[in-house]
Design a protein around this motif. Structure first.
Motif, PDB file in Angstrom:
ATOM      1  N   VAL A 187      43.003  46.490  31.719  1.00 52.83           N
ATOM      2  CA  VAL A 187      43.510  47.400  32.843  1.00 52.83           C
ATOM      3  C   VAL A 187      42.464  47.849  33.728  1.00 52.83           C
ATOM      4  O   VAL A 187      42.552  47.906  34.723  1.00 52.83           O
ATOM      5  N   SER A 188      41.335  48.231  33.035  1.00 52.26           N
ATOM      6  CA  SER A 188      39.818  48.513  34.075  1.00 52.26           C
ATOM      7  C   SER A 188      39.718  47.431  34.975  1.00 52.26           C
ATOM      8  O   SER A 188      39.566  47.876  36.307  1.00 52.26           O
ATOM      9  N   LEU A 189      39.644  46.213  34.408  1.00 54.73           N
ATOM     10  CA  LEU A 189      39.306  45.089  35.655  1.00 54.73           C
ATOM     11  C   LEU A 189      40.458  44.816  36.448  1.00 54.73           C
ATOM     12  O   LEU A 189      39.862  44.980  37.714  1.00 54.73           O
ATOM     13  N   LEU A 190      41.508  44.878  36.181  1.00 50.60           N
ATOM     14  CA  LEU A 190      42.794  44.700  37.103  1.00 50.60           C
ATOM     15  C   LEU A 190      42.839  45.839  38.139  1.00 50.60           C
ATOM     16  O   LEU A 190      43.321  45.567  39.187  1.00 50.60           O
ATOM     17  N   LEU A 191      42.828  46.848  37.691  1.00 50.82           N
ATOM     18  CA  LEU A 191      42.814  48.024  38.543  1.00 50.82           C
ATOM     19  C   LEU A 191      41.679  48.023  39.475  1.00 50.82           C
ATOM     20  O   LEU A 191      41.868  48.169  40.776  1.00 50.82           O
ATOM     21  N   PHE A 192      40.364  47.600  39.048  1.00 51.93           N
ATOM     22  CA  PHE A 192      39.287  47.691  39.922  1.00 51.93           C
ATOM     23  C   PHE A 192      39.725  46.410  41.167  1.00 51.93           C
ATOM     24  O   PHE A 192      39.382  46.709  42.061  1.00 51.93           O
ATOM     25  N   VAL A 193      40.225  45.362  40.672  1.00 49.95           N
ATOM     26  CA  VAL A 193      40.520  44.256  41.454  1.00 49.95           C
ATOM     27  C   VAL A 193      41.750  44.597  42.506  1.00 49.95           C
ATOM     28  O   VAL A 193      41.369  44.469  43.600  1.00 49.95           O
TER      29      VAL A 193
ATOM     30  N   LEU B 296      46.488  34.170  31.446  1.00 49.56           N
ATOM     31  CA  LEU B 296      45.792  35.270  31.766  1.00 49.56           C
ATOM     32  C   LEU B 296      44.519  34.931  32.952  1.00 49.56           C
ATOM     33  O   LEU B 296      44.254  35.846  33.891  1.00 49.56           O
ATOM     34  N   MET B 297      44.023  33.686  32.651  1.00 51.27           N
ATOM     35  CA  MET B 297      42.672  33.286  33.485  1.00 51.27           C
ATOM     36  C   MET B 297      43.506  33.020  34.874  1.00 51.27           C
ATOM     37  O   MET B 297      42.916  33.316  36.001  1.00 51.27           O
ATOM     38  N   ARG B 298      44.556  32.349  34.913  1.00 49.49           N
ATOM     39  CA  ARG B 298      45.348  32.076  36.058  1.00 49.49           C
ATOM     40  C   ARG B 298      45.727  33.333  36.861  1.00 49.49           C
ATOM     41  O   ARG B 298      45.512  33.409  38.079  1.00 49.49           O
ATOM     42  N   SER B 299      46.257  34.333  36.089  1.00 47.45           N
ATOM     43  CA  SER B 299      46.621  35.557  36.632  1.00 47.45           C
ATOM     44  C   SER B 299      45.462  36.484  37.194  1.00 47.45           C
ATOM     45  O   SER B 299      45.352  36.900  38.340  1.00 47.45           O
ATOM     46  N   LEU B 300      44.378  36.446  36.465  1.00 50.37           N
ATOM     47  CA  LEU B 300      42.984  36.851  37.023  1.00 50.37           C
ATOM     48  C   LEU B 300      42.405  35.968  38.325  1.00 50.37           C
ATOM     49  O   LEU B 300      42.261  36.909  39.329  1.00 50.37           O
ATOM     50  N   GLY B 301      42.491  34.840  38.530  1.00 58.75           N
ATOM     51  CA  GLY B 301      42.311  34.261  39.626  1.00 58.75           C
ATOM     52  C   GLY B 301      43.512  34.502  40.899  1.00 58.75           C
ATOM     53  O   GLY B 301      42.847  34.898  41.826  1.00 58.75           O
ATOM     54  N   THR B 302      44.585  34.717  40.403  1.00 64.15           N
ATOM     55  CA  THR B 302      45.379  35.317  41.633  1.00 64.15           C
ATOM     56  C   THR B 302      45.341  36.757  42.241  1.00 64.15           C
ATOM     57  O   THR B 302      45.236  37.099  43.183  1.00 64.15           O
ATOM     58  N   SER B 303      44.908  37.479  41.049  1.00 68.17           N
ATOM     59  CA  SER B 303      44.517  39.011  41.480  1.00 68.17           C
ATOM     60  C   SER B 303      43.335  39.118  42.330  1.00 68.17           C
ATOM     61  O   SER B 303      43.296  39.771  43.058  1.00 68.17           O
ATOM     62  N   VAL B 304      42.240  38.345  41.774  1.00 71.37           N
ATOM     63  CA  VAL B 304      40.980  38.245  42.526  1.00 71.37           C
ATOM     64  C   VAL B 304      41.131  37.810  43.858  1.00 71.37           C
ATOM     65  O   VAL B 304      40.909  38.186  44.898  1.00 71.37           O
TER      66      VAL B 304
ATOM     67  N   ALA C  79      42.965  40.330  46.060  1.00 76.70           N
ATOM     68  CA  ALA C  79      41.986  41.295  46.552  1.00 76.70           C
ATOM     69  C   ALA C  79      41.060  40.942  47.801  1.00 76.70           C
ATOM     70  O   ALA C  79      40.704  41.557  48.701  1.00 76.70           O
ATOM     71  N   VAL C  80      40.439  39.690  47.286  1.00 78.61           N
ATOM     72  CA  VAL C  80      39.303  39.125  48.261  1.00 78.61           C
ATOM     73  C   VAL C  80      40.047  38.895  49.613  1.00 78.61           C
ATOM     74  O   VAL C  80      39.693  39.273  50.813  1.00 78.61           O
ATOM     75  N   VAL C  81      41.203  38.020  49.461  1.00 70.63           N
ATOM     76  CA  VAL C  81      41.843  37.532  50.798  1.00 70.63           C
ATOM     77  C   VAL C  81      42.485  38.750  51.575  1.00 70.63           C
ATOM     78  O   VAL C  81      42.243  38.814  52.902  1.00 70.63           O
ATOM     79  N   GLY C  82      42.837  39.951  50.637  1.00 69.34           N
ATOM     80  CA  GLY C  82      43.524  40.867  51.274  1.00 69.34           C
ATOM     81  C   GLY C  82      42.365  41.615  52.084  1.00 69.34           C
ATOM     82  O   GLY C  82      42.667  42.108  53.320  1.00 69.34           O
ATOM     83  N   VAL C  83      41.050  41.772  51.574  1.00 68.10           N
ATOM     84  CA  VAL C  83      40.232  42.398  52.353  1.00 68.10           C
ATOM     85  C   VAL C  83      39.622  41.715  53.771  1.00 68.10           C
ATOM     86  O   VAL C  83      39.350  42.337  54.731  1.00 68.10           O
ATOM     87  N   VAL C  84      39.702  40.570  53.575  1.00 66.45           N
ATOM     88  CA  VAL C  84      39.328  39.610  54.796  1.00 66.45           C
ATOM     89  C   VAL C  84      40.286  39.676  55.678  1.00 66.45           C
ATOM     90  O   VAL C  84      40.158  40.109  56.753  1.00 66.45           O
TER      91      VAL C  84
ATOM     92  N   GLY D 280      43.884  29.655  40.374  1.00 66.48           N
ATOM     93  CA  GLY D 280      44.846  30.756  40.894  1.00 66.48           C
ATOM     94  C   GLY D 280      44.448  31.492  41.872  1.00 66.48           C
ATOM     95  O   GLY D 280      45.364  31.760  42.957  1.00 66.48           O
ATOM     96  N   PHE D 281      43.312  31.484  42.315  1.00 60.78           N
ATOM     97  CA  PHE D 281      42.684  32.053  43.644  1.00 60.78           C
ATOM     98  C   PHE D 281      43.371  31.097  44.743  1.00 60.78           C
ATOM     99  O   PHE D 281      43.752  31.644  45.800  1.00 60.78           O
TER     100      PHE D 281
END
Length: 491
Positions: free
Chosen positions: A212-218, A404-412, A415-420, A278-279
């Motif tokens: 929860v902490s990691l995904l909220l951060f991302v 979960l690893m795939r979901s983490l990739g999509t979440s990151v 976040a990253v592409v959204g910032v770009v 995922g990313f």
């Protein structure tokens, strides 16, 4: 070696049921996409509050998917599949009746609880299907999430445009109900491989707190500010809690996730490749729909409506359905490692098509078809690689962790592409919007991560030909690469 029970007369119905379960779970994720711009008005709230309608599902699914997998190993995967249907149905009804943002977030959170269907279904295939049908079936069920997303987006857009948005959720409740009925009718009961083992409550709570902490951060870092005290506190909490969780899991008996298995090179590298895949997949889902819908007056937008954009992307979902059986055949011939490498390269090629032909809707449709073909190959290969290296008693948990690893990739990736896209902007007529260079950078990043996943997959150790069959309860084979492999099957 323990063979799965023969279920030849029902094989087709089993595969259809589990594929539909995966599609249903995927539809739950894309369901609100056509509503995103209107959610503040629908729910009488702010844009930041309405964003929790998406974030809640992400957070709950991230926590519940590995837990559902472990419970499936302990209590029976069929039973847990049925259990996942219940929150999907209840959550859909709550959303359909929602009069405000709180009810909608609760309903979306309940839908997230049911997202464990896909890894549970994949793990169940190993228990009940004959060996000759296993690779193609894993490929189809694995690809069902992309198929559901590809089909669900235009369908949701059409429903939202021509009827009440509440019908989206009534429809999702009916779909989940159909899945539950099919599970009861067509999925046989299989003894739980880890029956009698202790459920790791401390491990579940620790993983939940860390994720929860990691995904909220991302997912919320850009909104709250990457340098804010809240954001920095979340990432610090995630690092500390997940480190403590790993220390505990390594030392406890009957852990939620057996880290000794996850650090085996074959499993570890597959999970790392999954993050990159995922990313790579999600970058296209952020960039291409926006390019299709951006006003033509910008010079690079194509001015399509949400419904039209969904229809242009629909062939990509159908392409996943067509390619996934071919991925299964490739896995049977040469092993899942080669299939994963090919999937990553095809995914990267799709981004190349998007960069070359982004000025036309037909070009973007072709790019989505190539990208989704790569995703279909990769998504079908990853569970096969995982299940070839873990004991039967851990297939549910191992597949849940891989999901979960795939979901983490999509979440990151989000976040990253959204910032770009938010930072690389241009201004015209008093309005600020994403520049063409921003979109092209997002596409380049997606292609780059696809190539990275291919490079990681190429490092996955090969198994000897006699070890390639999916493992029984005696456990995974030694990860030592063979000195010679015939016909490429050691991949």
């Amino acid at each position: 070696m323990q063979q799965p029970p023969t279920a030849a007369p029902r094989t087709g119905k089993v595969i259809a049921t589990l594929a539909l379960a995966g599609i249903a779970a995927a539809v739950m994720q894309t369901l609100v996409t056509p509503l995103l711009a209107d959610l503040p008005n629908i729910l009488h709230t702010s844009h930041s509050n309405s964003a929790w309608v998406v974030t809640a599902t992400l957070l709950v699914a991230g926590v519940c998917v590995p837990i559902s997998g472990r419970l499936g190993d302990m209590l029976g995967k069929r039973r847990m599949l049925l259990a996942c249907c219940i929150p999907l149905i209840i959550g859909s009804v709550v959303c359909a009746l929602a009069g405000g943002v709180v009810q909608m977030v609760i309903g979306r959170g309940l839908q997230g609880v049911g997202m464990g269907m896909i890894p549970l279904g994949i793990a169940l295939l190993r228990d009940i299907l004959p060996a000759e049908k296993l690779s193609s079936s894993i490929a189809l069920v694995s690809a069902s999430m992309g198929i559901g997303g590809g089909i669900g987006l235009p369908l949701s857009a059409a429903v939202a445009q021509y009827t009440s948005w509440r019908f989206l959720f009534w429809g999702s409740a009916a779909l989940a109900g159909c899945v539950a009925v099919m599970i009861v009718a067509f999925i046989p009961e299989v003894p739980a491989a880890a029956k009698g083992q202790r459920f790791d409550v401390i491990g579940a709570l620790g993983l939940a707190a860390g994720l929860v902490s990691l995904l909220l951060f991302v997912s919320k870092g850009a909104d709250w500010g990457w340098g804010s005290a809240t954001t920095l506190g979340l990432i610090a909490t995630a690092v500390v809690v997940l480190a403590a969780w790993g220390w505990f899991e390594w030392r406890t008996t009957d852990p939620l996730v057996d880290l000794r298995t996850t650090v085996r090179p074959r499993v570890l590298l597959t999970n790392l490749a999954s993050v990159s895949i995922g990313f790579g997949m999600y970058a296209s889902m952020l960039v291409i729909p926006q390019l299709l819908q951006f006003p033509a007056a910008t010079g690079y937008g194509l001015g399509q409506s949400m419904l039209a954009a969904g229809m242009w992307m629909l062939p990509g979902g159908l392409m996943m359905m067509a390619v996934s059986p071919l991925g299964g055949k490739l896995t049977n011939l040469h092993g899942p490692k080669l299939t994963l490498v090919c999937g990553a390269l095809v995914l990267a090629a799709g981004y190349g098509v998007a960069l070359l032909f982004s000025g036309t809707a037909v070009g973007l449709m072709a790019a989505v078809m190539v990208i989704n073909s790569g995703v279909a190959l990769a998504y079908g290969a990853m569970p096969a690689l995982i299940m070839s290296a873990v004991p039967l008693a851990e297939t549910g948990a191992a597949n849940g962790f891989n999901a979960l690893m795939r979901s983490l990739g999509t979440s990151v990736g989000a976040a990253v592409v959204g910032v770009v896209l938010a930072r690389m902007t241009t201004t015209a007529g008093g309005f600020t919007f994403t520049s063409e260079a921003g979109f092209r950078t997002g596409l380049l990043m997606g292609g780059g991560f696809a190539l990275l996943s291919g490079a990681i997959a190429a490092l996955i150790p090969a198994l000897r030909p006699q070890q390639l069959e999916l493992r029984d309860q005696s456990g995974p084979a030694t990860e030592t690469a063979p000195t010679s492999v015939s016909k490429g099957r050691g991949a």
